[in-house]
Write a protein that holds these residues in place. Structure first.
Motif, short mmCIF file in Angstrom:
data_model
loop_
_atom_site.label_atom_id
_atom_site.label_comp_id
_atom_site.label_asym_id
_atom_site.label_seq_id
_atom_site.Cartn_x
_atom_site.Cartn_y
_atom_site.Cartn_z
N LEU A 160 -66.33 -17.41 -70.76
CA LEU A 160 -66.90 -18.21 -71.84
C LEU A 160 -67.48 -17.34 -72.95
O LEU A 160 -67.49 -17.74 -74.12
N VAL A 161 -67.94 -16.12 -72.60
CA VAL A 161 -68.64 -15.31 -73.59
C VAL A 161 -67.72 -14.90 -74.74
O VAL A 161 -68.02 -15.17 -75.91
N PRO A 162 -66.56 -14.25 -74.49
CA PRO A 162 -65.69 -13.92 -75.63
C PRO A 162 -65.17 -15.17 -76.33
O PRO A 162 -64.99 -15.16 -77.56
N PHE A 163 -64.96 -16.26 -75.57
CA PHE A 163 -64.54 -17.51 -76.20
C PHE A 163 -65.60 -18.00 -77.18
O PHE A 163 -65.29 -18.39 -78.32
N ALA A 164 -66.86 -17.97 -76.74
CA ALA A 164 -67.94 -18.45 -77.61
C ALA A 164 -68.09 -17.56 -78.85
O ALA A 164 -68.31 -18.05 -79.96
N PHE A 165 -67.93 -16.25 -78.67
CA PHE A 165 -67.98 -15.34 -79.82
C PHE A 165 -66.81 -15.61 -80.77
O PHE A 165 -66.98 -15.58 -82.00
N ALA A 166 -65.62 -15.84 -80.22
CA ALA A 166 -64.45 -16.10 -81.06
C ALA A 166 -64.64 -17.40 -81.85
O ALA A 166 -64.36 -17.45 -83.06
#
Length: 868
Positions: A210-216
């Protein structure tokens, strides 16, 4: 009935849901219409408080759920259906996430932890990133909400009462407050220490995607189309390492617990985790390319989004019940399929719509790639990973296609491959070949200036050494009378090249004083894993062949009659360079090291308690004295098999375990292996057939003999000496009372290998006679003291016999499987090194301002030249 803990737990779920909603809205408003880092402070404070409340509520739910499990509150369906009175504490922890609700809660918890880390370490990105985080939490908490709104069920509560779940049982009409005395227990396959640590690792990996998704998403939303990569990259590295280790943990659990002889069965639930991990690793490579070479940003966006969407799709596959007929360990449908589809659809549509709307704004590198560009080979490697993921995804999703077609009235005949292992392996192993080759080529080229001469010089040594190594492997395989196919030769060559090329890169970097490359270490680990898979899967050797020329039973299938050895109790049998002896059945006794011989225990009416018939001593320490009550774990019976190497004389004992469990299929026998590890191979042993311990043994008609003290009696092939008559001990579970008379005979029975004590008991209570026979299980003999003539000093004994105890056992050699496990550790170490190296300036190796500038403009980057 304790209803308070359930009410607190359910209220906490509702609070967690409401707080997530407030946090999501607050973070959205704080960031709406503002530049990154310039948030509305009042909305930001509200959102932070709401997320803290959300975290506290989630912690409260966890405490309440574990309380109903640990305190055996069987008025709650979750505790009754997943736990029992006699489970050790560590397996009670496993009970927590055995059910869907508990596993969702574990996922929610990890995302709370990660959200707090984002708030602490990524303050600039907090508002937009946490808006996405809180939105995902909102959906996840809804899965355990357990409320009905407008006739629609929203979520499944872990705090539902048993009487509310099983409403049709007549016991509720007689006693609405009825609480069972015990639960149904934890699935036997999950009573393993890996099930204590594997699910938390796996769900942490899920949460980390979820972390890179949320940053993207935050980058797309705030039009920070390049800046998001740097803060997201360390989290992606952690996610890739954790999820990869979690996948292999599951493989090792299967290897230690299941008896199919391997560690990966291409089960759809296994695939559902493997697919997003491949895409996550591909997205990681894309992000590194942008961060270091300023190419592939669009690819990074697409793959990061695809990773999270595939995690959601995996959740739907495993929890909707759609794989019920295709997977042996998918969850059953709790009526949440609609919610799961909404969850999947909402974030998929949101992410794709946002990505499409910003697509033309995402920078594209003007740099042209050629055959000497390492970026090209990294990009090709990421593409291969995605293609491999798609191949697995396509086949795994066949039940989903059939279900969707069925919804619109179209009947489909698409079926899963009959041999799924062969179907997946023929594609995935070739993907492994390409990945091994590309990982070595790209790592070599990444750290030098590349032209025809330098590339040829750099690749010559690992290529020649790999060819020589492959030739040696072929010679050794043929020398041992085995065959090797052209495909395996190519696979071996690729694996050796990957190992040598990455090891050479590591050596050169250390020699030049450059920081160790985490990527090279991870790639080295993956190449070793490939070699371990090839050796252990391709050359696994069954060493328990039936060479007797006889069928064990016409009821057994051909494989069981052919690939197993029959071991009679206490008789030595040769097997492929070993002498094997089955020496008896053992139980696990908490607090006592190892296992305790079943013959030392007298079973009582309580399945979990026994009486010690003799002192239980391990390494000189007495744990129980004769007559003591012993707590036992009776679910599993351990069968001790003594191995003796014919050539070296080395001896060791293995304890494969089995239990009879009709619910688990397999003819009611649930067997788990025992493994002896050597540096070059494993001996993998499990029982295939045993005498059913649930069935009464078919004893022969008793033959009576009248003896005096000191007499000898013959028992078929054995003999026994009647040594004495003495007062009976409590070891027989007699529960003696005042006025009772209890005598026991002391018999010494001599078998082929050793002597045994037998103590048949004669009891007089209230002028009634009772008899407690004693059995020598090793010999299949039962002795009963039928009558006593005190005037003549004569004692009448009954002797019965039964079939001698045996096991039918399968054993395999797994060559070089340690390469797989050691490769996994190296892979995890490589990810860890990369995280540490990018924790500072985000660089793998020191770069000058000139290098950064040239990367920005897309020109060829100057790389360190090898020395000499």
């Amino acid at each position: 009935m304790n209803l308070l803990v359930g009410q607190i737990g359910h209220l906490s779920v509702i609070v967690a849901f409401a707080a997530a909603l407030v946090a999501a809205y607050g973070y959205f408003q704080a960031s709406r219409g503002r530049a990154l880092g310039d948030e509305d402070q009042s909305w930001l404070r509200l959102a932070r408080v709401a997320f803290f409340v959300h975290g506290a509520a989630v912690l409260s739910v966890i405490v309440c759920l574990f309380n109903i499990i640990h305190a055996h509150r069987y008025e709650y369906y979750y505790a009754w259906s997943h736990s029992s009175n006699h489970l050790p504490v560590e397996y009670m922890i496993s009970c927590f996430w055995e059910g869907q609700e508990g596993s969702f809660l574990l996922w929610i918890f990890w995302q709370v932890v990660l959200g707090l880390c984002i708030m602490r370490f990524n303050r600039k990105w907090e508002a937009p990133v946490m808006a996405v985080f809180s939105g995902v939490q909102l959906f996840l908490v809804s899965m355990i909400l357990g409320v009905v709104l407008g006739g629609v069920k929203v979520g499944s509560s872990p705090f539902i009462l048993l009487r509310e779940f099983l409403t049709d049982l007549p016991v509720w009409k007689m006693n609405p407050d009825f609480v069972p005395k015990d639960g149904t227990g934890l699935n036997a396959l999950l009573q393993n220490y890996w099930m204590v640590i594997h699910p938390p690792t796996l769900f942490l990996g899920f949460a980390l995607t979820l972390v890179p998704f949320a940053f993207a998403i935050a980058g797309l939303w705030k039009r920070e189309l390049t800046a998001w990569v740097k803060p997201a990259l360390p989290w992606t590295l952690i996610g890739g390492g954790v999820l990869g280790v979690g996948v292999v943990m599951g493989a090792y659990w299967a290897y230690e617990t299941l008896n199919f002889g391997g560690y990966w069965n291409w089960d759809p639930v296994e695939n559902a985790v493997y697919i997003p991990w491949l895409v996550l690793v591909a997205s990681l490579h894309g992000m590194v390319l942008w961060q270091k070479r300023r190419i592939g940003l669009r690819t990074s966006f697409a793959l990061v989004v695809a990773t999270f969407v595939l995690i959601l799709y995996a959740t739907f596959l495993t929890r909707s019940g759609v794989l019920g007929n295709a997977s042996v360990h998918s969850f059953t449908d709790l009526g949440l399929s609609g919610q799961l589809l909404i969850y999947l659809g909402a974030f998929t549509v949101l992410a794709i719509a946002l990505l499409v709307s910003r697509w033309k704004e995402i920078p594209v590198s003007p740099k042209e790639l050629d055959g000497y560009s390492p970026e090209l080979w990294v990009f090709v490697g990421a593409t291969v990973l995605c293609l491999g993921a798609f191949q697995v995804l396509y086949t795994t999703s066949i039940p989903v296609y059939n279900a969707l077609m069925g919804l619109i009235g179209i009947k489909t005949n698409v079926a899963l491959p009959a041999d799924q292992i062969a179907h997946y392996s023929k594609f995935q192993l070739w993907m492994g070949v390409v990945v091994a080759l590309l990982s070595g080529i790209a790592q070599i080229m990444w750290w030098q200036r590349n032209n025809r001469e330098t590339v040829i010089n750099s690749l010559t040594a690992p290529t020649l050494l790999a060819l020589l190594g492959t030739a040696l492997v072929v010679l050794l395989v043929r020398y041992n009378g085995l065959t090797i196919s052209p495909a395996y030769i190519v696979l071996t060559l690729a694996g050796l090249f990957g190992v040598l090329a990455n090891f050479g890169t590591i050596f050169n970097l250390l020699r030049r004083g450059v920081r160790l490359s985490g990527g090279a270490v991870a790639h080295l680990g993956i190449a070793l894993m490939l070699l371990g898979i090839l050796a252990s899967a391709g050359y696994s050797n069954i060493i328990s062949r039936n060479v007797s020329g006889l069928l064990y039973s016409r009821e057994f299938d051909e494989d069981l009659n052919r690939d197993n050895v029959l071991l009679w109790r206490n008789e030595t049998t040769p097997m492929h360079g070993y002498q094997l002896t089955y020496t008896g059945q053992f139980f696990e006794v908490p607090g006592v090291p190892g296992y305790v011989d079943k013959q030392f225990l007298f079973r009582t009416d309580d399945d979990y308690k026994a009486l010690a018939r003799a002192p239980i001593v391990v390494e000189g320490k007495t744990y129980y004295k004769t007559g003591d009550t012993v707590n036992i774990l009776p679910e599993n019976t351990y069968y001790r098999i003594n191995y003796k190497d014919v050539k070296s004389g080395e001896q060791f004992a293995l304890y494969p375990r089995a239990q009879v469990n009709d619910e688990m299929g397999g003819g009611g026998l649930l067997a788990s292996p025992a493994i002896k590890k050597f540096w070059g191979h494993d001996i993998y042993t499990h029982v295939s057939s045993v005498l059913d311990p649930r069935k009464e043994k078919p004893w022969s008609e008793a033959k009576e003999s009248v003896l005096s003290v000191g007499d000898t009696i013959f028992l078929n092939d054995y003999f026994a000496v009647f040594r004495a008559i003495e007062p009976a001990h409590e070891t027989a579970g007699l529960n003696l009372q005042k006025g009772d008379l209890a005598l026991q005979a002391d018999m010494i029975v001599t078998g082929e290998k050793r002597q045994y004590h037998a103590h048949p008991v004669f009891v007089i209570r209230n002028r009634m006679i009772g008899r407690v026979p004693d059995e020598v299980e090793d010999l299949g003999v039962r002795l009963t003291l039928n009558a006593i003539d005190p005037e003549k000093g004569k004692f009448t004994f009954g002797v019965s016999t039964t079939q001698k105890d045996y096991v039918i056992l399968k054993a395999m050699e797994k060559p070089f499987i340690n390469l797989l496990w050691s490769g996994t550790l190296l892979m995890a170490l490589g990810f860890g090194l990369s995280v540490r190296q990018r924790g500072g300036k985000g660089a793998v190796a020191p770069e000058t301002a000139e290098t950064e500038a040239s990367a920005e403009t897309g020109s060829r980057t100057a790389r360190p030249q090898p020395v000499g």
